[in-house]
Design a protein around this motif. Sequence first.
Motif, short mmCIF file in Angstrom:
data_model
loop_
_atom_site.label_atom_id
_atom_site.label_comp_id
_atom_site.label_asym_id
_atom_site.label_seq_id
_atom_site.Cartn_x
_atom_site.Cartn_y
_atom_site.Cartn_z
N GLU A 79 0.85 -1.18 0.00
CA GLU A 79 0.00 0.00 0.00
C GLU A 79 0.89 1.24 0.00
N THR A 80 0.68 2.11 -0.95
CA THR A 80 1.53 3.29 -1.10
C THR A 80 0.66 4.53 -1.31
N HIS A 81 1.31 5.65 -1.28
CA HIS A 81 0.67 6.93 -1.62
C HIS A 81 1.74 7.78 -2.31
N ARG A 83 3.56 9.69 -5.66
CA ARG A 83 3.25 10.51 -6.84
C ARG A 83 3.60 9.71 -8.09
N THR A 101 -1.76 9.43 -8.46
CA THR A 101 -1.26 8.83 -7.22
C THR A 101 -1.30 7.32 -7.34
N GLU A 103 -1.73 4.09 -5.58
CA GLU A 103 -2.30 3.65 -4.30
C GLU A 103 -1.69 2.35 -3.80
N ASN A 104 -1.33 1.46 -4.70
CA ASN A 104 -0.55 0.29 -4.30
C ASN A 104 0.37 -0.08 -5.45
#
Length: 240
Positions: A79-81, A83, A101, A103-104
Amino acid sequence: MANQGNQMTCPFCLASTVHASHRRGVLERGPLTWIGLLPFRCGQCQGRFYRLAPRDPRRRHGHRDSDSPVDRPRPPRWETHMRAAVSLVSAGHAGEVLEGTAENTSLEGARVRLPVALPQGSQVSVSLEGGPARAGSILWVQPHGESESLHGINFRVPMERGASHPRPLSRLRLRRWLRRGVVTLIGLGVMALAAYGLVSIIDALRAYDPWAKFYEPKDTERERFELQRRDEEMKRSRRP
């Protein structure tokens, strides 16, 4: 499968943008699939839930993961956020860059939220956190909110496990390996305690009982008990 998913509504936000979700683990691919309880995901709020779907293609005998992209085993995702910069490389759209963005992210692809919906199957170039651009293609597109869309992007060449990655992704990978190490150590500790307890129970059950009618084999503790008994009998016999 898509038609079946469109007939459902999300139990969390009541949206109708529901699609089949990847099955995870032995439980979802085994007993839950056998009884027809399968996972689905909402494209609006990303909530994951289960529904009885006895006619779902995933329940067909002989159905393989390669038959459906949504049911193929997924590589580990984080799970990421981050750019993300997505560039269209299709004919007539070269040079157009969209900011969004991620998101994962996995080594084979990413789920990117963009302000506009790109055509499914488009060839794109994705850069995460200003890192090197990677060529890929859009596998699926789903609306998200009123003005954004989610895009499932598959990298043409998976990211190498030992290669350099954007700093947020590297930190997530390190955190994931540390978590795995802690879980492994805890598991080994539990196994060691269980083994110690089992050995203690076995030793307690095998303890020598001098008043038992039958006992084999003759061990040191039994010999000691016999000697003590003989000594007591000899002392009693010597008394006047």
